[in-house]
Write a protein that holds these residues in place. Structure first.
Motif, PDB file in Angstrom:
ATOM      1  N   THR A 145       0.861  -1.180   0.000  1.00 45.04           N
ATOM      2  CA  THR A 145       0.000   0.000   0.000  1.00 45.04           C
ATOM      3  C   THR A 145       0.895   1.227   0.000  1.00 45.04           C
ATOM      4  OG1 THR A 145      -1.717  -1.140   1.263  1.00 45.04           O
ATOM      5  CG2 THR A 145      -1.812   1.256   1.225  1.00 45.04           C
ATOM      6  N   ASP A 146       0.733   2.106  -0.972  1.00 41.63           N
ATOM      7  CA  ASP A 146       1.539   3.324  -1.041  1.00 41.63           C
ATOM      8  C   ASP A 146       0.859   4.385  -0.191  1.00 41.63           C
ATOM      9  OD1 ASP A 146       2.851   1.747  -2.820  1.00 41.63           O
ATOM     10  OD2 ASP A 146       2.681   3.105  -4.527  1.00 41.63           O
ATOM     11  N   ILE A 147       1.400   4.629   0.998  1.00 35.58           N
ATOM     12  CA  ILE A 147       0.737   5.536   1.936  1.00 35.58           C
ATOM     13  C   ILE A 147       1.123   7.003   1.703  1.00 35.58           C
ATOM     14  CG2 ILE A 147       0.470   3.719   3.663  1.00 35.58           C
ATOM     15  CD1 ILE A 147       2.749   5.036   5.248  1.00 35.58           C
ATOM     16  N   VAL A 148       2.245   7.237   1.020  1.00 36.29           N
ATOM     17  CA  VAL A 148       2.603   8.582   0.540  1.00 36.29           C
ATOM     18  C   VAL A 148       3.000   8.416  -0.918  1.00 36.29           C
ATOM     19  CG1 VAL A 148       4.138  10.568   0.774  1.00 36.29           C
ATOM     20  CG2 VAL A 148       3.399   9.344   2.815  1.00 36.29           C
ATOM     21  N   GLU A 149       2.333   9.135  -1.810  1.00 40.02           N
ATOM     22  CA  GLU A 149       2.532   8.932  -3.244  1.00 40.02           C
ATOM     23  C   GLU A 149       3.076  10.155  -3.976  1.00 40.02           C
ATOM     24  OE1 GLU A 149      -1.179   5.851  -4.041  1.00 40.02           O
ATOM     25  OE2 GLU A 149      -1.507   7.997  -4.360  1.00 40.02           O
ATOM     26  N   ASP A 150       3.237  11.277  -3.286  1.00 36.70           N
ATOM     27  CA  ASP A 150       3.440  12.542  -3.985  1.00 36.70           C
ATOM     28  C   ASP A 150       4.712  13.283  -3.593  1.00 36.70           C
ATOM     29  OD1 ASP A 150       2.461  12.984  -1.429  1.00 36.70           O
ATOM     30  OD2 ASP A 150       1.247  14.715  -1.991  1.00 36.70           O
ATOM     31  N   VAL A 151       5.734  12.550  -3.151  1.00 35.94           N
ATOM     32  CA  VAL A 151       7.014  13.214  -2.890  1.00 35.94           C
ATOM     33  C   VAL A 151       7.690  13.478  -4.228  1.00 35.94           C
ATOM     34  CG1 VAL A 151       9.247  13.083  -1.742  1.00 35.94           C
ATOM     35  CG2 VAL A 151       7.226  12.059  -0.674  1.00 35.94           C
ATOM     36  N   ARG A 152       8.068  14.706  -4.465  1.00 36.88           N
ATOM     37  CA  ARG A 152       8.552  15.111  -5.784  1.00 36.88           C
ATOM     38  C   ARG A 152       9.821  14.359  -6.171  1.00 36.88           C
ATOM     39  NH1 ARG A 152      11.400  18.718  -8.976  1.00 36.88           N
ATOM     40  NH2 ARG A 152      10.164  19.763 -10.572  1.00 36.88           N
ATOM     41  N   TYR A 153       9.919  14.047  -7.459  1.00 35.73           N
ATOM     42  CA  TYR A 153      11.085  13.417  -8.061  1.00 35.73           C
ATOM     43  C   TYR A 153      11.550  14.290  -9.210  1.00 35.73           C
ATOM     44  CZ  TYR A 153      13.565  10.392 -11.321  1.00 35.73           C
ATOM     45  OH  TYR A 153      14.494   9.888 -12.196  1.00 35.73           O
ATOM     46  N   LYS A 154      12.846  14.355  -9.432  1.00 38.92           N
ATOM     47  CA  LYS A 154      13.416  15.186 -10.489  1.00 38.92           C
ATOM     48  C   LYS A 154      13.805  14.300 -11.677  1.00 38.92           C
ATOM     49  CE  LYS A 154      17.315  18.298 -11.358  1.00 38.92           C
ATOM     50  NZ  LYS A 154      17.954  17.526 -12.427  1.00 38.92           N
ATOM     51  N   PRO A 155      13.019  14.324 -12.756  1.00 41.10           N
ATOM     52  CA  PRO A 155      13.305  13.426 -13.864  1.00 41.10           C
ATOM     53  C   PRO A 155      14.270  13.976 -14.905  1.00 41.10           C
ATOM     54  CG  PRO A 155      11.226  14.518 -14.250  1.00 41.10           C
ATOM     55  CD  PRO A 155      11.726  15.011 -12.915  1.00 41.10           C
ATOM     56  N   GLU A 156      14.389  15.298 -14.985  1.00 40.55           N
ATOM     57  CA  GLU A 156      15.081  15.871 -16.135  1.00 40.55           C
ATOM     58  C   GLU A 156      16.488  16.354 -15.768  1.00 40.55           C
ATOM     59  OE1 GLU A 156      13.307  19.141 -13.829  1.00 40.55           O
ATOM     60  OE2 GLU A 156      12.514  17.257 -14.601  1.00 40.55           O
TER      61      GLU A 156
END
Length: 420
Positions: A145-156
């Motif tokens: 279960t993903d209880i936190v899903e929105d921690v920012r990631y830097k893709p570029e």
């Protein structure tokens, strides 16, 4: 570019020569190599019998049993097929990947663990905190279960000479003595992130086991209620004072001033890498954390004045650090407290792991520092460098095991056990 690198390498080399003002080391240590031939081991978490869960940044989650055998539990995309299961949405890139791990305090009843990892389940990717159930035989995990899903990631990639995709994710997961989860996140080289009320970047979250805001969080009005503190750069260490239970972080600095900070509920750590803040002008990609003119002809004090780690001029109410590594940035990454009388004079002292590496992979200043705090845990009294009974490395994680020993994971692929 070459001149910039040379200047930074010189600065870092000088840091190794100067270093903190260490006290005499009077504690001898014994050493056991627990695991080797790993790939960037990132974190560890223990059961009372010594069972050790551990993560490898680009491979996945495994568990070492008390008899020394290892079960590979959850692999990431591209890993070999000897993991019990694979999550194809989990991936690694740059500094991102599978990082922190924590065991539920009620593991004996619910068999739950928590793992922080980068996922492409939603484009272009996020960092997520996952809750999973461990099988009775310690050979599998399920019920993700993903209880936190929105921690920012830097893709570029960016115009900066540093910080490609996957930069600055934070990633430490710890249960506090209050029973809540503390999750550290990095600024992901996104200028707006640390001071943003809603973007989960450059924050410490305090949440319950379902990912909801912990009762008692008091961020400023309009902020995400999960936020415990904000305005951070890249916290990879968090530990709790043995007497007060207060959370204390260890954090990477921007070419100067690694910091240890005593957290205050709702507090601002004072990092703000946006352009046009504090008299700065425009910066590449609207991120001033690596402003080019820091590289030319500035000593660490001038760098700190130009791009402060804790900007008390702009944010006078920010949480002041209690230690800044004598103004040096050497990759202060992890933190723990040494509890138990076997540690003698170091009992209840804080330890921080320092990765200390220069350009070209040159090891500079890699060490573990022992930091004595006052009784209230609000001031640094003394700093001692551990005399290590083995070769130093990039100390990524320090965890006190249930046996009272200090376990140290290094990026070079080993987990060490240190005992007084």
């Amino acid at each position: 570019m070459k001149d910039r690198i040379s200047a930074f390498a010189l600065c870092t080399a000088m840091a190794a020569l100067a270093g903190p003002a260490f006290a005499a080391n009077t504690t001898s240590l014994t050493h056991t190599l627990v695991l080797s031939d790993l790939e960037n081991p990132w974190d560890m978490a223990f059961l009372p019998d010594g069972t050790m869960f551990y993560t490898e940044k680009c491979k996945g989650l495994s568990v070492r049993l008390p008899d020394g055998s290892v079960n590979k539990l959850l692999g990431m995309q591209g890993t070999e097929d000897d993991y019990a299961s694979t999550a194809e949405d989990l991936f690694c890139e740059g500094q991102a990947g599978m990082q922190g791990v924590a065991v539920d305090p009620d593991f004996a009843e619910n068999r739950q663990i928590y793992v922080y990892s980068t996922s492409n389940m939603t484009a272009p990717g996020t960092n997520r905190l996952m809750r999973m159930t461990v099988g009775e035989d310690l050979a599998s995990v399920g019920d993700r279960t993903d209880i936190v899903e929105d921690v920012r990631y830097k893709p570029e990639a960016t115009d900066h000479p540093f910080g490609g995709p996957g930069a600055h994710n934070g990633g430490r997961v710890r249960f506090g003595p209050d029973g809540f989860i503390y999750l550290t996140t990095g600024d992901t080289h996104f200028g707006e992130g640390p001071q943003s009320p809603t973007i989960i970047a450059g924050k410490v979250l305090r949440i319950d086991r379902d990912g909801n805001a912990a009762e008692g969080n008091s961020p400023p009005d309009g902020f995400d209620p999960r936020i415990y503190t904000y305005g951070h750069r890249n916290v990879q260490g968090i530990a709790f004072h043995p007497s007060t239970g207060t959370p204390i972080t260890a954090e990477h600095g921007p070419w100067h001033s690694d910091e240890i900070t005593v957290l205050v509920n709702g507090g601002n750590a004072g990092w703000d890498p946006r352009p046009n803040v504090g008299g700065r002008g425009a910066c590449p990609d609207d991120y001033c954390g690596y402003s080019p003119n820091q590289m030319e002809g500035m000593d660490r004090y001038e760098r700190a004045a130009f791009m402060p780690m804790t900007d008390l001029a702009t944010y006078p109410d920010a949480m002041p650090p209690i230690w800044d590594n004598n103004g040096w940035s050497q990759g202060t990454s992890s933190a723990a407290f040494l509890t138990g009388s076997e540690w003698s004079a170091w009992e209840n002292h804080m330890v921080v792991g320092i990765m200390g590496i220069g350009f070209g992979g040159t090891p500079i200043g890699q060490r573990i520092d022992v930091i004595e705090l006052n009784d209230a845990g609000t001031e640094v009294v003394d700093v001692t460098e551990m005399t290590l009974p083995m070769e130093a490395g990039r100390f990524r994680s320090l965890v006190l095991g249930p046996d009272g020993a200090l376990y140290a994971a290094v990026d070079q692929g080993m987990i060490h056990k240190l005992e007084p």
